[in-house]
Design an enzyme around this catalytic site. Structure first.
Site, short mmCIF file in Angstrom:
data_model
loop_
_atom_site.label_atom_id
_atom_site.label_comp_id
_atom_site.label_asym_id
_atom_site.label_seq_id
_atom_site.Cartn_x
_atom_site.Cartn_y
_atom_site.Cartn_z
N SER A 1 7.71 -25.16 16.74
CA SER A 1 8.58 -25.29 17.98
C SER A 1 9.29 -24.16 18.28
O SER A 1 9.83 -23.22 17.33
CB SER A 1 9.55 -26.52 17.56
OG SER A 1 10.43 -26.46 18.47
N GLY B 1 -2.41 -37.76 16.99
CA GLY B 1 -3.29 -37.49 18.03
C GLY B 1 -3.20 -38.89 19.10
O GLY B 1 -3.85 -38.98 20.18
N TYR C 1 15.71 -30.18 11.64
CA TYR C 1 14.47 -30.12 12.18
C TYR C 1 13.93 -28.74 12.33
O TYR C 1 12.90 -28.31 12.02
CB TYR C 1 14.64 -30.71 13.66
CG TYR C 1 13.30 -30.68 14.34
CD1 TYR C 1 12.32 -31.39 14.38
CD2 TYR C 1 13.47 -29.90 15.76
CE1 TYR C 1 11.26 -31.18 15.12
CE2 TYR C 1 12.37 -29.88 16.42
CZ TYR C 1 11.13 -30.42 16.11
OH TYR C 1 10.13 -30.55 17.09
P1 NAP Z 1 5.33 -37.59 20.26
O1 NAP Z 1 4.65 -38.10 21.52
O2 NAP Z 1 6.31 -38.43 19.54
O3 NAP Z 1 3.95 -37.77 19.25
C1 NAP Z 1 3.92 -37.86 17.94
C2 NAP Z 1 2.64 -38.08 17.41
O4 NAP Z 1 2.64 -37.79 15.90
C3 NAP Z 1 2.26 -39.57 17.48
O5 NAP Z 1 0.95 -39.70 17.79
C4 NAP Z 1 2.79 -40.21 16.25
O6 NAP Z 1 2.19 -41.41 16.03
C5 NAP Z 1 2.45 -38.98 15.17
N1 NAP Z 1 3.08 -39.12 14.02
C6 NAP Z 1 4.54 -39.04 13.89
N2 NAP Z 1 4.72 -39.20 12.46
C7 NAP Z 1 3.59 -39.22 11.81
C8 NAP Z 1 3.17 -39.21 10.52
N3 NAP Z 1 4.19 -39.36 9.59
N4 NAP Z 1 1.93 -39.36 10.13
C9 NAP Z 1 1.12 -39.49 11.18
N5 NAP Z 1 1.30 -39.37 12.54
C10 NAP Z 1 2.50 -39.22 12.62
O7 NAP Z 1 5.59 -36.28 19.87
P2 NAP Z 1 5.31 -34.97 20.48
O8 NAP Z 1 6.39 -34.34 21.42
O9 NAP Z 1 3.77 -34.97 21.11
O10 NAP Z 1 5.40 -34.16 19.22
C11 NAP Z 1 3.95 -33.56 18.68
C12 NAP Z 1 4.62 -32.39 17.63
O11 NAP Z 1 5.00 -31.42 18.74
C13 NAP Z 1 5.61 -32.54 16.80
O12 NAP Z 1 5.14 -32.04 15.78
C14 NAP Z 1 6.91 -32.12 17.14
O13 NAP Z 1 7.63 -31.39 16.56
C15 NAP Z 1 6.38 -30.78 18.21
N6 NAP Z 1 7.01 -30.34 19.23
C16 NAP Z 1 7.23 -31.26 20.25
C17 NAP Z 1 8.22 -30.72 21.54
C18 NAP Z 1 8.72 -31.52 22.40
O14 NAP Z 1 9.51 -31.12 23.29
N7 NAP Z 1 8.03 -32.67 22.72
C19 NAP Z 1 8.69 -29.35 21.23
C20 NAP Z 1 8.39 -28.72 20.26
C21 NAP Z 1 7.63 -29.13 19.24
P3 NAP Z 1 2.91 -42.56 15.14
O15 NAP Z 1 4.32 -42.54 15.73
O16 NAP Z 1 2.20 -43.96 15.30
O17 NAP Z 1 2.82 -42.21 13.72
#
Ligand code: NAP
Length: 249
Positions: A137, A14, A150
């Site tokens: 996703s 978050g 992925y």
């Molecule tokens: P983001 O901005 O990089 O955010 C990821 C968040 O997850 C950060 O708060 C990160 O904080 C946390 N995180 C990552 N690994 C973690 C772990 N092992 N334990 C606890 N927290 C963890 O990316 P986002 O795009 O918002 O992605 C969020 C979700 O959306 C992911 O599951 C991703 O696969 C999915 N998604 C994203 C997209 C896109 O285009 N952006 C599309 C489809 C799906 P820390 O790094 O500090 O841990």
């Protein structure tokens, strides 16, 4: 009155991107929100941004002890969970020939193992009528070069939604997935590609989105709010694509 007035929500990951936008919206709709992330400064900044309805617990979803500590904290503060957004996830790209054990273990460790135990360990605190939303996703249904591992993790997440909908129905807990298309978040800086390749990838992917653009984290948060709220009381087991039409068109 807010759509989530009085609810207790947990949002993993978050502190950035989609998770942060969703935690902000949940709090604005009256929920008390517990957010997680591994990096403490980012987590603290996110809590400050969300405001007094937010609390942060630092931890890695792939570490079961961290999850135990998270839920002990939630229990002590709030006593229960009404909404869980299992959102924390990683993306790394590698074509099949370049996939090594570390790449596989990292992605499956966080996106699949971490997500499963995030949900399992929340169950003792879950209230009847609660809602679980898993972040999958569009990659769960697309065949894109270098996305193999992925995409497989996200297909596993989609599959969990089906099994857990059946398993948790008697407790009145609904389970659904959100499947974002390409969303402007910091995740694109972590793919393991040089900056020019990320820019080229972004331009190409925009062309494959019928709406012709990346989405914003707030546009995903709005869809997650729907799935998490009583407005979706008869919605279960679905995978909601919030993707500018990428999968449907
Ligand atoms: P983001 O901005 O990089 O955010 C990821 C968040 O997850 C950060 O708060 C990160 O904080 C946390 N995180 C990552 N690994 C973690 C772990 N092992 N334990 C606890 N927290 C963890 O990316 P986002 O795009 O918002 O992605 C969020 C979700 O959306 C992911 O599951 C991703 O696969 C999915 N998604 C994203 C997209 C896109 O285009 N952006 C599309 C489809 C799906 P820390 O790094 O500090 O841990």
């Amino acid at each position: 009155m807010g759509k989530l007035q009085g609810k207790i929500a947990v949002v993993t990951g978050g502190s950035s991107g989609i998770g942060l936008a969703t935690a902000k919206l949940f709090a604005a709709e009256g929920a008390k929100v517990v957010i997680t992330g591994r990096r403490k400064p980012e987590l603290e900044a996110a809590v400050a941004e969300i405001g007094s309805n937010a609390f942060g617990v630092q931890g890695d979803v792939a570490k079961l002890d961290d999850l135990d500590r998270l839920y002990a904290e939630v229990k002590a503060r709030h006593g229960r969970i009404d909404i869980l957004f299992a959102n924390a996830g990683l993306a790394r790209l590698a074509p099949l020939e370049a996939v090594d054990e570390a790449h596989f273990d990292l992605l499956f460790g966080v996106n699949v193992k971490g997500l499963l135990f995030t949900v399992q360990k929340a169950l003792p605190l879950f209230s009847a009528g609660g809602a679980i939303v898993l972040n999958s996703s569009v990659a769960n249904t697309k065949g894109m070069p270098a996305f193999g591992v992925y995409s497989a993790t996200k297909a596993a997440v989609r599959s969990f939604v089906r099994s857990w909908t059946s398993e948790l129905k008697d407790r009145g807990i609904r389970v659904n997935a959100i499947s974002p298309g390409p969303i402007e978040t910091p995740i694109f800086d972590t793919l393991g590609l040089p900056a020019e390749q990320v820019a080229e990838f972004g331009a190409n992917i925009s062309q494959s989105v019928p709406l012709g653009r990346f989405g914003r984290p707030e546009e995903i948060a709005a869809a997650v709010l729907f799935l998490a709220s009583d407005a979706a009381s008869y919605v279960a087991g679905v995978d909601l694509y919030a993707d500018g039409g990428m999968v449907a068109v």
